[in-house]
Design an enzyme around this catalytic site. Structure first.
Site, mmCIF file in Angstrom:
data_model
loop_
_atom_site.group_PDB
_atom_site.id
_atom_site.type_symbol
_atom_site.label_atom_id
_atom_site.label_comp_id
_atom_site.label_asym_id
_atom_site.label_seq_id
_atom_site.Cartn_x
_atom_site.Cartn_y
_atom_site.Cartn_z
ATOM 1 N N TYR A 296 14.085 31.596 6.912
ATOM 2 C CA TYR A 296 12.885 32.327 7.326
ATOM 3 C C TYR A 296 12.815 32.497 8.832
ATOM 4 O O TYR A 296 13.108 31.559 9.585
ATOM 5 C CB TYR A 296 11.626 31.575 6.886
ATOM 6 N N HIS B 211 -6.828 -7.392 12.782
ATOM 7 C CA HIS B 211 -5.598 -6.590 12.834
ATOM 8 C C HIS B 211 -5.292 -6.224 14.285
ATOM 9 O O HIS B 211 -6.181 -5.834 15.030
ATOM 10 C CB HIS B 211 -5.781 -5.326 11.988
ATOM 11 N N ARG C 241 -11.294 -0.121 14.218
ATOM 12 C CA ARG C 241 -11.195 0.624 12.963
ATOM 13 C C ARG C 241 -12.296 0.153 12.018
ATOM 14 O O ARG C 241 -13.347 0.763 11.960
ATOM 15 C CB ARG C 241 -9.781 0.406 12.386
ATOM 16 N N LYS D 145 0.841 -1.205 0.000
ATOM 17 C CA LYS D 145 0.000 0.000 0.000
ATOM 18 C C LYS D 145 0.875 1.253 0.000
ATOM 19 O O LYS D 145 2.081 1.166 0.312
ATOM 20 C CB LYS D 145 -0.928 -0.009 1.222
ATOM 21 N N CYS E 295 12.887 24.992 4.379
ATOM 22 C CA CYS E 295 12.015 25.699 3.436
ATOM 23 C C CYS E 295 11.286 24.675 2.561
ATOM 24 O O CYS E 295 11.469 23.472 2.717
ATOM 25 C CB CYS E 295 12.832 26.636 2.564
ATOM 26 N N MET E 296 10.491 25.169 1.615
ATOM 27 C CA MET E 296 9.743 24.251 0.772
ATOM 28 C C MET E 296 10.676 23.371 -0.066
ATOM 29 O O MET E 296 10.436 22.174 -0.229
ATOM 30 C CB MET E 296 8.783 25.017 -0.137
#
Ligand SMILES: *Cc1c(COP(=O)(O)O)cnc(C)c1O
Length: 373
Positions: A261, A161, A133, A35, A308-309
């Site tokens: 920043y 699970h 769940r 997954k 930062c990004m």
């Protein structure tokens, strides 16, 4: 596509070694869980590698993930271990994908779709024994028996699970196992025989053999990561993925100057700064600002200022000779130093699963296979 200056290396030979190592822990069939794009490692190359190792059945969380695998490997058995929509029934039956069933309406829709297509709906029943769940609970046994009587349905499996199989104290997990067995026995008494039972995730594969039954669901450990700090540390698995970047800039800043920043880092002495072209858009979480570490020239260096990004700065004052183009290891080994996803997860207050799943799509995965090299 141009060469990126940040990338993740996925070592398929390490994946094979982990798979074979984990096979020694169980007699049961292993269903690799792939997954979330194989926990960020890339589902298609991972599935291809594991099919060659003998895996026959794969688990994913979403129908979309199952379809992506089926498109490339139509012969392989794929199971959706999470929820699917009633509207997905026709598609599930048509593609022969095994759904997880935990509501009667869902089973009815699958049965109707199977009748329409003159096929059989092969499905697994999910029971909730303490995870809270999804899943039928003990009181829902009549609903499971009702599903078994629907036309064109084959209940191939039943599973649950664990909530705590990664803890050293297995008492809650033992209770869940007992509840699971109780439900199975009642169904059997009512005449419903289900050939495949499964409960174990990585942690239970490693430390809870009584829960292995006919099938185990192997996720995180396949990728060489430990399910938790409490177990799996001595299993001898190796991380499959490492994450790297190339230094884009190096400079010295003077005492009192600041970085990034908000000016949260201020140099207390003349400081050598290396800029790395990786940021939170790549999955390097901003919470690592002034906190996390990376490897360069086989040594640890600290992130200074805010992440930062797309860029992050490291202090390299005590690491001589750092140049533009030098390789920075964000996760993985450099010389004698190792940075694991678990260590990064500790800095972030999370688990290794979130670290590897969080390495974003824009970080290209580069596949290494020492057998092909
Ligand atoms: C993700 C998942 C697994 C795999 O768990 P790991 O801890 O990664 O081995 C197994 N079963 C279910 C239902 C899951 O959601």
């Amino acid at each position: 596509m141009g060469r990126r200056s940040v990338w993740a290396e996925v070592n398929l030979q390490t994946l094979r070694e982990n798979y074979f190592k984990l096979q020694t822990y169980t007699q049961s069939e292993i269903m690799p869980i792939v997954k979330a794009d194989a926990y960020g490692h890339g589902a298609i190359p991972v599935v291809k590698t594991l099919i060659a190792c003998g895996a026959q059945r794969f688990g994913v969380a979403l129908l979309q993930e199952a379809l992506e695998i089926k498109e490339v490997f139509p012969e392989v058995t794929v199971m959706v271990i999470g929820a699917t929509e009633v509207e997905d029934s026709d598609r599930l039956i048509k593609e022969g994908i095994i759904p997880t069933v935990f509501r009667l309406t869902q089973a009815k829709a699958l049965s109707e779709a199977a009748v329409r297509q003159k096929r059989t709906a092969r499905l697994h029943i999910k029971v909730d024994t303490g995870m809270g769940r999804i899943g039928f609970r003990k009181a829902d046994i009549p609903a499971i028996l009702e599903i078994a009587k629907l036309p064109n349905i084959f209940i191939e499996g039943i599973f649950t699970h664990f909530a705590t199989s990664d803890q050293r104290d297995l008492s809650f997990a033992r209770g869940q196992l007992k509840c699971f067995q109780g439900i199975y026995d009642e169904l059997q008494k009512a005449g419903l025989i289900i050939p495949i039972r499964h409960a174990a995730n990585s942690a239970a594969i490693i430390q809870f053999p009584e829960s292995h039954f006919e099938l185990v669901r192997l996720g995180i450990s396949l990728y060489g990561l430990t399910p938790s700090s409490q177990i799996g540390g001595n299993v001898g698995l190796k991380p499959v993925m490492s994450w790297k970047a190339k230094v884009s800039h190096v400079k010295t800043i003077g005492t009192g100057e600041t970085v990034s920043y908000g000016r949260t880092f201020q140099a207390a002495y003349p400081t050598q700064v290396a800029t790395v072209p990786v940021g939170y858009a790549d999955g390097l979480r901003r919470v690592l600002s002034n906190h996390g570490e990376m490897l360069i020239h086989g040594r640890r260096s600290t992130i200074i200022g805010r992440v930062c990004m797309d860029q992050t700065m490291l202090e390299v004052t005590k690491i001589p000779g750092v140049n533009v183009g030098d390789i920075v290891t964000i996760l993985g080994k450099d010389g004698d130093e190792l940075l694991t996803a678990s260590e990064m997860a500790d800095w972030m207050g999370t688990i290794s699963y979130e670290v590897v799943c969080g390495i974003s799509k824009r970080v290209p995965r580069v596949y290494i296979d020492s057998n092909e090299a």
